[in-house]
Design an enzyme around this catalytic site. Structure first.
Site, PDB file in Angstrom:
ATOM      1  N   GLY A 113      41.880  42.616  31.220  1.00  0.00           N
ATOM      2  CA  GLY A 113      41.297  43.739  30.494  1.00  0.00           C
ATOM      3  C   GLY A 113      39.802  43.591  30.305  1.00  0.00           C
ATOM      4  N   GLY A 117      32.965  45.235  38.029  1.00  0.00           N
ATOM      5  CA  GLY A 117      33.529  44.241  38.954  1.00  0.00           C
ATOM      6  C   GLY A 117      35.012  44.497  39.168  1.00  0.00           C
ATOM      7  N   HIS A 118      35.745  44.734  38.070  1.00  0.00           N
ATOM      8  CA  HIS A 118      37.181  45.032  38.204  1.00  0.00           C
ATOM      9  C   HIS A 118      37.376  46.327  38.996  1.00  0.00           C
ATOM     10  CE1 HIS A 118      37.268  42.665  34.310  1.00  0.00           C
ATOM     11  NE2 HIS A 118      38.160  42.029  35.027  1.00  0.00           N
ATOM     12  N   GLN A 166      39.560  29.903  41.506  1.00  0.00           N
ATOM     13  CA  GLN A 166      40.819  30.597  41.205  1.00  0.00           C
ATOM     14  C   GLN A 166      41.367  31.269  42.466  1.00  0.00           C
ATOM     15  OE1 GLN A 166      41.741  33.074  37.570  1.00  0.00           O
ATOM     16  NE2 GLN A 166      41.174  34.736  38.932  1.00  0.00           N
ATOM     17  N   SER A 204      30.925  39.881  33.868  1.00  0.00           N
ATOM     18  CA  SER A 204      32.048  39.118  33.322  1.00  0.00           C
ATOM     19  C   SER A 204      32.425  39.766  32.007  1.00  0.00           C
ATOM     20  CB  SER A 204      31.613  37.667  33.065  1.00  0.00           C
ATOM     21  OG  SER A 204      32.482  37.054  32.133  1.00  0.00           O
ATOM     22  N   ARG A 233      33.136  38.315  29.519  1.00  0.00           N
ATOM     23  CA  ARG A 233      32.574  37.504  28.431  1.00  0.00           C
ATOM     24  C   ARG A 233      31.107  37.824  28.147  1.00  0.00           C
ATOM     25  NH1 ARG A 233      36.361  33.898  30.755  1.00  0.00           N
ATOM     26  NH2 ARG A 233      37.710  32.914  29.192  1.00  0.00           N
TER      27      ARG A 233
HETATM   28  O1  PAF Z   1      40.764  36.312  36.551  1.00  0.00           O
HETATM   29  C1  PAF Z   1      41.444  36.693  35.576  1.00  0.00           C
HETATM   30  O2  PAF Z   1      41.120  37.662  34.904  1.00  0.00           O
HETATM   31  C2  PAF Z   1      42.710  35.927  35.211  1.00  0.00           C
HETATM   32  O3  PAF Z   1      42.563  34.568  35.445  1.00  0.00           O
HETATM   33  C3  PAF Z   1      43.968  36.472  35.915  1.00  0.00           C
HETATM   34  C4  PAF Z   1      43.902  36.281  37.418  1.00  0.00           C
HETATM   35  C5  PAF Z   1      44.151  37.945  35.582  1.00  0.00           C
HETATM   36  C6  PAF Z   1      45.212  35.725  35.430  1.00  0.00           C
HETATM   37  O4  PAF Z   1      45.391  35.886  34.047  1.00  0.00           O
END
Ligand code: PAF
Length: 305
Positions: free
Chosen positions: A31, A36-37, A156, A188, A190
């Site tokens: 969320g 970026g998302h 990741q 980000s 954050r």
């Molecule tokens: O990158 C993220 O936002 C998280 O690590 C993910 C991949 C959604 C897993 O909770």
């Protein structure tokens, strides 16, 4: 756009789409969606005709409880952004859907060895185990053909690719390019928690990546020389602590050779401690809540380019 909370409803939806011959992409998120998302959603849309965005702030990947508590949660804004981006389903499960016995009493974990040891793995114990476990649960429920993750979280992405191969999920893992603010700061969720000083100082991350890139472009091949310059710049420009500034092989994440002869990953993580004297410009309620803010970024340096 459909909003689904239960895991079984999502599985049912997904099975029906598959039976009708549609291809499904999953964009897993926590969320607080930003551009970026939304660019990951665009990548997903280019590859498939059905897009699911999952929104779940996963407790088991936070090694710092105050980071979990302070993580921005803005569901109404997220839903509006997904609607605008043409998402088909937002899956926003309650914690009990994904951790039926409670996250703290969960006994089953997915752990990828080796790739999770360096970089974020050495600074955030248990983080990747939390990520790979939750992503496995998301995959099992959403049953996507494709899943899209941001390249800002380079490690990741590498870990999830490896897990997907090792567990035979048969899901295509796509990477989405890092999106940046006009001044170079990687987007980000954050960032909204950075005070004014920290926000300014955070620019040193992208500046250092660019500096290393220009050193390589000008012929520098020494691993040690590049890292010395990068670390010096980071040290001088910010009060943040350097979690790491490292040159790694982009596939294995093992240390890059002493003399660079192919593409290497430069990965940086800084940790900004809370600074209550730092009056933030930010009006967001989640800013300056007393948790440290950890920012990461990376670049591939290619001596052959
Ligand atoms: O990158 C993220 O936002 C998280 O690590 C993910 C991949 C959604 C897993 O909770």
């Amino acid at each position: 756009m459909k909003i689904i909370e239960s895991r079984s409803e999502l599985q049912g939806w997904s099975d029906r789409q598959r039976a009708e011959g549609h291809r499904i992409a999953l964009v897993p998120t926590m969320g607080a969606l930003h551009a970026g998302h939304l660019s990951l959603v665009k990548t997903a849309r280019e590859r498939t005709d059905r897009v699911i965005v999952s929104i779940f702030v996963n407790p088991t990947q936070f090694n710092d409880p105050s980071d979990f508590e302070g993580y921005p949660r803005v569901m109404d804004d997220d839903l509006a952004a997904c609607r605008e981006a043409g998402v088909d389903v937002v899956w926003a499960p309650a914690a009990e859907e994904l951790y039926p016995q409670g996250a703290a009493s969960s006994a089953t974990w997915v752990d990828v060895e080796g790739l999770t040891d360096p970089l974020c793995g050495s600074n955030r114990p248990g983080h990747f185990r939390g990520v790979t476990t939750i992503v496995t649960k998301l995959f099992l429920a959403a049953r996507p053909h494709v899943a899209v993750f941001g390249e800002k979280d380079f490690q990741q992405l590498a870990v999830i690719r490896r897990m997907t191969v090792d567990l035979g999920f048969g899901i295509e893992i796509a990477g989405g390019q890092t999106v940046r603010e006009h001044d170079g700061l990687a987007l980000s969720s954050r960032n909204v928690r950075l005070g004014r000083n920290a926000r300014r100082q955070a620019l040193v991350i992208s500046r250092s990546l660019a500096l290393a890139e220009s050193m390589v472009a000008q012929g520098e091949r020494s691993h040690a020389a590049i890292l010395e310059v990068v670390r010096k710049q980071l040290d001088e420009a910010t009060q943040a602590s350097i979690d790491y500034a490292d040159l790694r092989d982009p596939e294995s994440l093992l240390p890059a050779p002493e003399s660079l002869d192919g593409p290497v990953l430069l990965a940086i993580a800084l940790q900004f401690e809370p600074d209550n004297t730092d009056n933030t410009d930010n009006t967001d309620e989640s800013a300056n809540v007393g948790a440290a803010v950890r920012l990461i970024d990376n670049r591939i340096l290619n001596p052959k380019e």
